[in-house]
Every structure is written in structure tokens, then in C-alpha cells.
Design an enzyme around this catalytic site. Structure first.
Site, PDB file in Angstrom:
ATOM      1  N   ARG A 182       9.497 -22.756   9.036  1.00  0.00           N
ATOM      2  CA  ARG A 182       8.338 -23.547   8.597  1.00  0.00           C
ATOM      3  C   ARG A 182       7.889 -24.519   9.676  1.00  0.00           C
ATOM      4  NH1 ARG A 182      11.078 -21.677   4.365  1.00  0.00           N
ATOM      5  NH2 ARG A 182      10.130 -21.538   2.291  1.00  0.00           N
ATOM      6  N   ARG A 209      11.636  -3.910   2.463  1.00  0.00           N
ATOM      7  CA  ARG A 209      11.419  -5.115   1.638  1.00  0.00           C
ATOM      8  C   ARG A 209       9.944  -5.233   1.258  1.00  0.00           C
ATOM      9  NH1 ARG A 209      14.740 -10.020   4.103  1.00  0.00           N
ATOM     10  NH2 ARG A 209      14.345 -10.794   2.009  1.00  0.00           N
ATOM     11  N   LYS A 225      17.656 -22.555   8.818  1.00  0.00           N
ATOM     12  CA  LYS A 225      16.786 -21.410   9.132  1.00  0.00           C
ATOM     13  C   LYS A 225      15.440 -21.531   8.417  1.00  0.00           C
ATOM     14  CE  LYS A 225      17.866 -17.051   7.616  1.00  0.00           C
ATOM     15  NZ  LYS A 225      16.708 -16.395   6.973  1.00  0.00           N
ATOM     16  N   GLN A 283       9.269 -17.951  -0.895  1.00  0.00           N
ATOM     17  CA  GLN A 283       8.464 -17.295   0.141  1.00  0.00           C
ATOM     18  C   GLN A 283       7.055 -17.020  -0.371  1.00  0.00           C
ATOM     19  OE1 GLN A 283      10.780 -13.876   1.295  1.00  0.00           O
ATOM     20  NE2 GLN A 283      12.189 -15.100   2.531  1.00  0.00           N
ATOM     21  N   ASP A 312      20.903 -17.545  -1.693  1.00  0.00           N
ATOM     22  CA  ASP A 312      21.545 -16.932  -0.520  1.00  0.00           C
ATOM     23  C   ASP A 312      23.055 -17.148  -0.507  1.00  0.00           C
ATOM     24  OD1 ASP A 312      19.078 -16.013   0.345  1.00  0.00           O
ATOM     25  OD2 ASP A 312      18.685 -17.812   1.531  1.00  0.00           O
ATOM     26  N   ARG A 356      21.972  -6.926  -2.078  1.00  0.00           N
ATOM     27  CA  ARG A 356      23.195  -7.739  -2.045  1.00  0.00           C
ATOM     28  C   ARG A 356      24.015  -7.658  -3.326  1.00  0.00           C
ATOM     29  NH1 ARG A 356      21.037 -12.905   1.315  1.00  0.00           N
ATOM     30  NH2 ARG A 356      21.215 -11.981   3.396  1.00  0.00           N
ATOM     31  N   LYS A 386      17.054  -8.431  -0.816  1.00  0.00           N
ATOM     32  CA  LYS A 386      17.338  -9.233   0.382  1.00  0.00           C
ATOM     33  C   LYS A 386      17.588  -8.297   1.577  1.00  0.00           C
ATOM     34  CE  LYS A 386      16.732 -12.989  -1.810  1.00  0.00           C
ATOM     35  NZ  LYS A 386      15.496 -13.745  -1.533  1.00  0.00           N
TER      36      LYS A 386
HETATM   37  C1  S3P Z   1      13.592 -18.297   1.716  1.00  0.00           C
HETATM   38  C2  S3P Z   1      13.502 -18.065   0.379  1.00  0.00           C
HETATM   39  C3  S3P Z   1      14.408 -17.162  -0.345  1.00  0.00           C
HETATM   40  C4  S3P Z   1      15.670 -16.895   0.443  1.00  0.00           C
HETATM   41  C5  S3P Z   1      15.394 -16.582   1.884  1.00  0.00           C
HETATM   42  C6  S3P Z   1      14.656 -17.710   2.553  1.00  0.00           C
HETATM   43  C7  S3P Z   1      12.599 -19.185   2.337  1.00  0.00           C
HETATM   44  O1  S3P Z   1      13.722 -15.940  -0.601  1.00  0.00           O
HETATM   45  O2  S3P Z   1      16.420 -15.868  -0.123  1.00  0.00           O
HETATM   46  O3  S3P Z   1      16.599 -16.350   2.585  1.00  0.00           O
HETATM   47  O4  S3P Z   1      12.834 -19.642   3.486  1.00  0.00           O
HETATM   48  O5  S3P Z   1      11.583 -19.463   1.708  1.00  0.00           O
HETATM   49  P1  S3P Z   1      12.724 -15.806  -1.864  1.00  0.00           P
HETATM   50  O6  S3P Z   1      11.787 -16.915  -1.785  1.00  0.00           O
HETATM   51  O7  S3P Z   1      12.019 -14.495  -1.698  1.00  0.00           O
HETATM   52  O8  S3P Z   1      13.618 -15.827  -3.058  1.00  0.00           O
END
Ligand code: S3P
Length: 428
Positions: free
Chosen positions: A24, A119, A19, A165, A315, A346, A342
Site C-alpha cells: 500500500r 486466483r 507486507k 483486497q 494468513d 491452504r 490463497k
Molecule cells: C491482504 C488481504 C488478505 C490476505 C492477503 C493480504 C491485503 O486477502 O490474505 O495475504 O494485503 O489486503 P483478502 O483480502 O483477499 O482476504
């Protein structure tokens, strides 16, 4: 949907597409002038939201038999206005503003479902604001929010929390900024954006905890392959370890060390997981390694997951809680306050959900503590619209004494629409 303890998991399974990497791939392909063919793109609710978003921004998306072709508007040519519905996808909500913020003359509204609206986006609005961007959010920190494109300047930004992220958002904005942009990470987090940018010919470098990106005229991505998702595969691996007489092989799984923390934790708990996982290395590789894992049933011992490990298994921590129920002794997760932000909180939903099935588990401010009792009674678990909670309930059911009724199993389609079919294939 009911999941019952009727027999072992056996056989071979291709891990479903990743995912994180699919989001990306679609975004970077849309930022590229030339068409990009993506193989292995995840066909799920979250990643379809990203395809819809890049289409709204002017990309053409063509679904071919063996690939997805994205013809982007290019790095600086996104359609200058629009309403973008990110659905349930936090990654899309946090990465996309990085691309949009530097496109002068554009203004976009981003919104999503009820979960997305609770969020926070201030974590990206703050660094983008320091670069010169204009982001106007509800109560200053929640969706819906408006991104208005402005000229950006490169910055050095120390992330307050380890978040791939936020790191990715700042790096994407850095492509459009004047001067270089550096992100400093408090702890390593998944590095897919860095690797894909390196593959796109971007000047990007890592020096310890500092990642620096140079401004770019264009991206050059010929083709991309999305490997299997370790976060999705983890549900099958956990089930195989917990259900007696199980033995499964997971093929084509991404082995990037920043994504496989769960498998290292599982091994430490005594789980038999055979297969090559990538070791931490220097710099920014342009590839995503892939591996095959062989997993079988066996006894577990409790463990302590320390804060440094948390971003590498973020995750999958709900599954660590479940494994802890079956392990000998205590299992403790610390430094995982991010779990509260999240798709659901969670910490609360995992603790309540597993307790309802008979687990001895306590929530802490930044994690949980589980007292292993060797098993789980079963009962009913509410998914609260959270895909990972739904699949956690399913695995708990397979390993429990009486089975588990998962309320809201359809949430799994956010990241893994084929979950039940894949599980059925492992149960003969
Ligand atoms: C993700 C980063 C994580 C993860 C999310 C996907 C990503 O979040 O929990 O499911 O694809 O960069 P954070 O970067 O906010 O920790």
C-alpha cells in the site's frame, strides 16, 4: 532444508516489515505528486513486484540507506500502457486495478506466476465494472487480464466475502470516480488502506460496516513508516509457545486490531503473549500502532475459531492448525473457505502437509478440525511454492519429535527473505 527440535528459542527480534502495508505504501506513494519517503519498506519478492509495477507506471524509485523514496506519476498520470508482472503478489493484482481503472485512455495487461493464474480476479472486476470500468479476464475471471481506463461513477458496493483486497480496490477506484463510493463489509477486515488514505488527507469515513470515500484531486503523503508484520512475527510466536523453555521478545510489530486476531486466538488457547494489542475502535485512525510482545512456552487447549474472527487472522490460520496439534482437545476453524483461494488451496495443503507429519487433522469445506495429540512426529512437508506453508513446516520441525524436511523452503522469500537468519539468531 531441515528443521530439528534442538533447543529453545531465546532473545529479541525486530519483526520484519509488513507486507500488506509495504504494498500500500508503494502504491499510494506512486499516486502522490510529491516524493514520498518510506522507512521500513519490506525488501521481499512480493513487495519488489509492487516497486517494479509502479516504476512501469511512471514512478521513480530511489533506494536510500535509510529509506525508499517514491516519486509518483500522481493520481491521474500513470503511464498509459504496459504489461505489469505481479509475480506471486495477490495484493498487487487486486489493488492495482482500482487505481488504473479510472485513468481514461490507458490500457494495461496484468499477469503473474502459475499460482496467480489460478486466483480469481472477478471479485474486483465485478465492482469495478459497476463503476464503469472495463476489465477483460481469461475465462472472465483469471489472469492475465486487461484493465482499460474509463470515467468511473461512485457506487455503494456490498462485499460478497470479507476481503481487504477487494475493499481496497473499490476504495482506490473511488478516489477517481464522480460522486462518493461506499463499501459495505460483511465482517471487519484489515483496514490499512483506509488508515493510509486518511493519512494522505483523503476524505474517508467509517460508519459501522460502511466505509465511504470521496473523490480526490490529489493525495498528500509526506512520509510513511511501515511497522513490523504480525503475520511474519506469528511464526516466531508460535515456535516460542511450542518449543519447551523458549522465551522471546518481538519488537516493532504492528498492533492494528484488524491484523492481530491470531494473537488473540493464541491467548485464548492458553499461550502466554504479553504486550498491548490495539482494541477495536470507531472511525478511521490515520496511524498504525506498534507494540512489543513477550512470548514464552506453555501448554495449550483447543479452541473454536468462528467466522467473524477469520478475516482478522486469515494468513495465520495455518499456524492455528499447527497449534491445535499440540493442544489438549479439539481445535476447529469455521467459515474460512477463502483459504482455498490463497497462494495455494491452504485448506488442502495445510491438512495434507500436517497429516504427513503425524497430525490428526480433517479438512472441512470451509476450514479444518484438529484433534490435539500433544505433539507431532515429523517427516517431510512440501511447500508447493507457498511462503506461509514453507514457514509452517519450519515451525513444525522445531516443535516435532524427529524434525521436518521442508521441500521448497526458498518460497519464504516471497514475504520473509530473512526468516532462516532471524530464526538462527533466536537459537543462539
Ligand atoms: C491482504 C488481504 C488478505 C490476505 C492477503 C493480504 C491485503 O486477502 O490474505 O495475504 O494485503 O489486503 P483478502 O483480502 O483477499 O482476504
Amino acid at each position: 532444508m531441515r528443521f530439528s527440535p534442538d533447543g529453545p528459542l531465546r532473545g529479541t527480534l525486530a519483526a520484519p516489515p509488513d507486507k500488506s502495508l509495504s504494498h500500500r505504501a508503494a502504491l499510494l506513494a506512486a499516486m502522490t505528486d510529491e516524493p514520498v519517503a518510506i522507512t521500513g519498506y519490506l525488501d521481499a519478492e512480493d513487495t519488489n513486484s509492487t516497486l517494479a509495477a509502479v516504476q512501469a507506471l511512471g514512478a521513480l524509485v530511489e533506494r536510500r540507506a535509510d529509506s525508499l523514496v517514491v516519486r509518483g506519476p500522481g493520481l491521474r498520470a500513470a503511464a498509459p500502457a504496459g504489461l505489469i508482472d505481479v509475480g506471486n503478489a495477490g495484493t498487487l493484482m487486486r489493488l492495482l486495478p482500482g487505481w488504473l481503472a479510472g485513468q481514461e485512455g490507458g490500457s494495461w495487461t496484468l499477469d503473474g506466476d502459475a499460482s496467480i493464474r489460478r486466483r480469481p480476479v472477478d471479485r474486483v472486476a465485478v465492482p469495478l465494472g459497476l463503476m464503469g470500468a472495463d476489465i477483460d479476464a481469461r475465462e472472465g475471471r483469471f489472469p492475465p487480464f486487461i484493465v482499460t481506463g474509463r470515467p468511473l461513477s461512485g457506487i455503494e458496493y456490498e462485499l460478497p466475502v470479507a476481503s481487504a483486497q477487494v475493499k481496497s480496490c473499490v476504495l482506490l477506484a473511488g478516489l477517481l470516480a464522480s460522486g462518493s463510493t461506499t463499501v459495505v463489509e460483511p465482517k471487519p477486515s484489515r483496514d490499512h488502506t483506509e488508515r493510509m488514505l486518511a493519512a494522505a488527507g483523503v476524505r474517508i469515513a467509517r460508519d459501522g460496516d460502511r466505509i465511504t470515500v470521496a473523490p480526490q484531486d490529489e493525495l498528500e503523503l509526506g512520509a510513511l513508516h511501515v511497522p513490523g508484520d504480525p503475520s511474519s512475527a506469528a511464526f516466531h510466536a508460535a515456535a516460542a509457545v511450542l518449543v519447551p523453555r523458549s522465551r522471546i521478545v518481538i519488537e516493532g510489530m504492528g498492533a492494528n486490531w484488524t491484523r492481530t486476531g491470531f494473537f488473540r486466538i493464541l491467548r485464548r488457547m492458553g499461550g502466554v503473549v504479553v504486550g498491548p494489542l490495539e482494541e477495536p475502535g470507531e472511525g478511521v485512525p490515520a496511524e498504525e500502532p506498534v507494540c512489543e510482545l513477550d512470548v514464552c512456552h506453555g501448554p495449550l487447549v483447543g479452541t473454536v475459531v468462528e467466522p467473524e474472527e477469520v478475516p482478522l487472522a486469515i494468513d495465520e490460520l495455518p499456524l492455528v492448525a499447527l497449534l491445535g496439534c499440540f493442544a489438549e482437545g479439539e481445535t476447529v476453524v469455521r467459515g474460512a473457505g477463502e483459504l482455498r483461494l490463497k497462494e495455494t488451496d491452504r485448506i488442502a495443503t495445510v491438512v495434507d502437509g500436517l497429516r504427513g507429519l503425524g497430525a490428526q487433522i480433517e479438512a472441512t469445506e470451509d476450514g479444518f478440525a484438529v484433534h490435539g495429540t500433544g505433539g507431532l512426529r515429523g517427516g517431510a512437508l512440501e511447500a508447493h511454492g507457498d511462503h506461509r506453508l514453507a514457514m509452517l513446516g519450519a515451525v513444525a520441525g522445531l516443535a516435532s519429535r524427529d524434525g521436518v524436511e521442508v521441500i521448497g523452503m526458498e518460497a519464504a522469500a516471497v514475504s520473509y527473505p530473512g526468516y532462516e537468519a532471524d530464526l538462527a539468531s533466536l537459537r543462539g
